[in-house]
Write a protein that holds these residues in place. Structure first.
Motif, PDB file in Angstrom:
ATOM      1  N   GLN A   1       2.696   1.649  -3.434  1.00 35.67           N
ATOM      2  CA  GLN A   1       1.825   2.117  -4.504  1.00 35.67           C
ATOM      3  C   GLN A   1       1.472   3.590  -4.349  1.00 35.67           C
ATOM      4  O   GLN A   1       1.278   4.301  -5.347  1.00 35.67           O
ATOM      5  CB  GLN A   1       0.543   1.275  -4.542  1.00 35.67           C
ATOM      6  CG  GLN A   1       0.770  -0.175  -4.932  1.00 35.67           C
ATOM      7  CD  GLN A   1       1.501  -0.306  -6.253  1.00 35.67           C
ATOM      8  OE1 GLN A   1       1.026   0.160  -7.284  1.00 35.67           O
ATOM      9  NE2 GLN A   1       2.668  -0.933  -6.225  1.00 35.67           N
ATOM     10  N   ALA A   2       1.391   4.066  -3.111  1.00 38.48           N
ATOM     11  CA  ALA A   2       1.097   5.487  -2.882  1.00 38.48           C
ATOM     12  C   ALA A   2       2.219   6.356  -3.430  1.00 38.48           C
ATOM     13  O   ALA A   2       1.976   7.446  -3.967  1.00 38.48           O
ATOM     14  CB  ALA A   2       0.888   5.751  -1.405  1.00 38.48           C
TER      15      ALA A   2
ATOM     16  N   LYS B   1       0.831  -1.208   0.000  1.00 42.76           N
ATOM     17  CA  LYS B   1       0.000   0.000   0.000  1.00 42.76           C
ATOM     18  C   LYS B   1       0.865   1.257   0.000  1.00 42.76           C
ATOM     19  O   LYS B   1       0.603   2.219  -0.748  1.00 42.76           O
ATOM     20  CB  LYS B   1      -0.919  -0.013   1.225  1.00 42.76           C
ATOM     21  CG  LYS B   1      -1.843   1.185   1.344  1.00 42.76           C
ATOM     22  CD  LYS B   1      -2.721   1.071   2.588  1.00 42.76           C
ATOM     23  CE  LYS B   1      -3.607   2.293   2.752  1.00 42.76           C
ATOM     24  NZ  LYS B   1      -4.460   2.203   3.970  1.00 42.76           N
TER      25      LYS B   1
ATOM     26  N   CYS C   1       8.180   8.926   2.512  1.00 45.31           N
ATOM     27  CA  CYS C   1       7.603   8.690   3.837  1.00 45.31           C
ATOM     28  C   CYS C   1       8.666   8.667   4.932  1.00 45.31           C
ATOM     29  O   CYS C   1       9.815   8.292   4.693  1.00 45.31           O
ATOM     30  CB  CYS C   1       6.850   7.362   3.859  1.00 45.31           C
ATOM     31  SG  CYS C   1       5.359   7.345   2.853  1.00 45.31           S
TER      32      CYS C   1
ATOM     33  N   ASN D   1       4.492   8.174  -2.119  1.00 48.37           N
ATOM     34  CA  ASN D   1       4.942   9.390  -1.434  1.00 48.37           C
ATOM     35  C   ASN D   1       6.217   9.137  -0.643  1.00 48.37           C
ATOM     36  O   ASN D   1       6.379   8.066  -0.048  1.00 48.37           O
ATOM     37  CB  ASN D   1       3.859   9.886  -0.465  1.00 48.37           C
ATOM     38  CG  ASN D   1       2.532  10.137  -1.138  1.00 48.37           C
ATOM     39  OD1 ASN D   1       1.576   9.406  -0.927  1.00 48.37           O
ATOM     40  ND2 ASN D   1       2.474  11.163  -1.964  1.00 48.37           N
TER      41      ASN D   1
END
Length: 527
Positions: free
Chosen positions: A42-43, A39, A47, A45
């Motif tokens: 796929q985002a 998850k 982090c 960003n």
């Protein structure tokens, strides 16, 4: 060793294993976190994740590395195998700052140079610059160009050099300048980056390391990723069924009692404001307990919080406020790393956790996450406030408990005097607090073996201890008499809450001798 030998053959515990490839190839047990990893990937960003030490951060980054290198075979029968369809291979730059000692600027520079040289060799970077940041940028661009895919950057324990030198401001400043320049490249390099993930124990806003990385998504408090590191009860009960049964047999208790004890010792970490989300078990302690078939302070013993205790003493922090302290929400998500405000650092290091959140005032109440941390910390703290060595603290506490269980209050109070010997300053307000902290430590530590409470509110006794046969109510008078202390117990009705318990009630009034700076006279009354 006998307890370990009865475990089912072939079940290997990943204690200290930080390589996902090694874990999977050699058949170690694994609590599947790959759905959350997928998850995040796929985002896309950049982090940041803050978690206490030994909470699985390094293994998580290694899992990301295996995923982005397209090593599908390592993820057989895991959640991501069903989710991912392409298994593309990306260039991965993995910087691990765990290993070095970092006692000089040269140590950090050598670590960065060594890593840069490896990357430059791997991706054929020929033009080498004196600037670490320029070299880092060149590697990113060259890796992207050579492979035809954007780059994945993984940085593990970004703050290790800073934590190792908390009390050396000059060296801290040098580290800040070096690391800020190095990490800031990640913002300029965004067009060549596929994914960035940074982990650490702390987030130091004031240190400026992330001041230019305002695109970083801090997921440390995100409810969606609450279980990314650590273990839930469901994960333990699903993954370790035979081990829980073996431990139950070894300890001669039921599997339910094993989990109850596991919860009491190792559960309680909360990384969200909401109470509805799972509290997390310390994964290192759970694995150690199951592999060794016994309960112990595994996580606490793996790294002592000396610098935290030194900080608490330096700021004259009242240790009695430690468990149950209130802090503004901003101090947990944007810590200033201020030696005069030690609690956020203590929280981020894993010795305190969220107990309650008041949304109206945006205030968190913090406390010890579990008994391992609570009693481990208090045992470790005792020598900082008393002349009794750490090795002897457990001996004294055991004697205290035995003496009260047998009704021998005289021996208890005589032994307690040793905790007040040789306090090296004159009586004043600071000294009074110091003595109160000593009382607090003694009775809190006794609570590990009996029901011991330390009261701080008005109208309550200083301490109450419950054993199988007795309930003791203590009142201590600094600058007063034992008679006055005993009289206060009666006049304030301190015994009333315990009259229906069926125990023998014992009132103990104790005077503190200002001249001797120690316990003076005492009076004992049995009811």
């Amino acid at each position: 060793m006998a307890a370990i030998s009865i475990l089912r053959p072939g079940r290997k515990f990943p204690i200290g294993i930080q390589s996902f490839a090694k874990l999977r190839e050699e058949g170690f047990l694994y609590v599947d976190k790959t759905a959350l990893m997928y998850k995040l990937a796929q985002a896309g960003n950049p982090c940041f994740l803050s978690r206490p030490r030994r909470f699985g951060k390094s293994l998580l980054l290694s899992t990301f590395e295996a995923y982005f290198r397209g090593k599908k075979e390592l993820f057989k029968d895991l959640a991501v195998e069903r989710l991912e369809t392409e298994w593309l291979e990306y260039p991965v730059l993995h910087l691990d700052l765990n290993a070095e000692k970092y006692d000089s600027k040269e140590r950090l520079e050598n670590q960065l140079v060594s890593q840069l040289e490896n990357w430059e060799k791997q991706y054929g970077v020929s033009s080498v610059n004196d600037s670490y940041s320029i070299r880092f940028m060149n590697v990113i661009q060259e890796a992207c160009e050579k492979t035809g895919r954007r780059v994945v950057v993984l940085i593990d324990e970004y703050d290790k050099p800073l934590l190792r030198n908390f009390h050396n401001p000059a060296l801290q400043q040098e580290f800040r300048e070096t690391l800020t320049a190095f990490y800031s490249v990640l913002k300029s390099a965004d067009p060549w980056l596929q994914f960035v993930f940074i982990t650490g124990v702390t987030k130091f806003a004031q240190m400026g390391i992330f001041s230019n990385l305002n695109q970083l998504n801090d997921i440390s408090f995100d409810e969606s990723y609450n279980t990314l590191c650590g273990m839930t009860r469901e994960e333990i009960e699903t993954t370790f069924v035979p081990e829980l049964q073996t431990m139950a047999a070894s300890c001669r208790i039921s599997s339910e009692e094993v989990m109850a004890r596991m919860t009491k010792m190792y559960d309680g970490y909360r990384f969200t404001a909401s109470e509805s989300f799972s509290r997390m078990y310390n994964p290192f302690s759970v694995l150690c307990a199951l592999s060794k078939c016994r309960f112990d302070n595994f996580w606490f013993a793996s790294g002592t919080p000396t610098f935290l205790l030194e900080m608490l003493k330096q700021t004259d922090y009242d240790l009695r406020k430690f468990d149950g302290t209130e802090v503004a929400a901003a101090s947990l998500s944007d810590d200033r790393a201020d030696v005069n405000n030690p609690i956020p650092m203590v929280y981020q290091s894993g010795y305190l956790t969220i107990k309650k959140y008041e949304p109206e005032f945006n205030i968190y109440t913090l406390g010890f996450p579990n008994e391992e941390v609570k009693y481990g910390f208090l045992h470790f703290a005792a020598p900082f406030y008393t002349p009794v060595p750490e090795a002897d603290t457990a001996f004294y506490i055991g004697k205290f408990v035995r003496e009260l269980r047998s009704g021998d209050v005289e021996s208890f109070l005589t032994r307690l005097r040793a905790f007040f010997a040789d306090v090296p300053y004159e009586l004043n307000d600071k000294t009074e607090r110091h003595y109160q902290v000593i009382f607090y430590l003694v009775f809190k530590l006794m609570g590990q073996f009996s029901e011991a409470e330390v009261r701080s509110g008005r109208g309550r006794a200083d301490a109450v201890v419950k054993t199988a046969d007795y309930i003791y109510v203590f009142e201590f008078k600094l600058g007063g008499t034992a008679e006055a202390a005993l009289k206060q117990i009666d006049e304030k009705g301190y015994l009333i809450p315990y009259t229906a318990d069926g125990h023998e009630l014992v009132k103990v009034g104790v005077a503190f001798d200002a001249a001797e700076r120690n316990i003076g006279d005492w009076l004992i009354s049995y009811t």
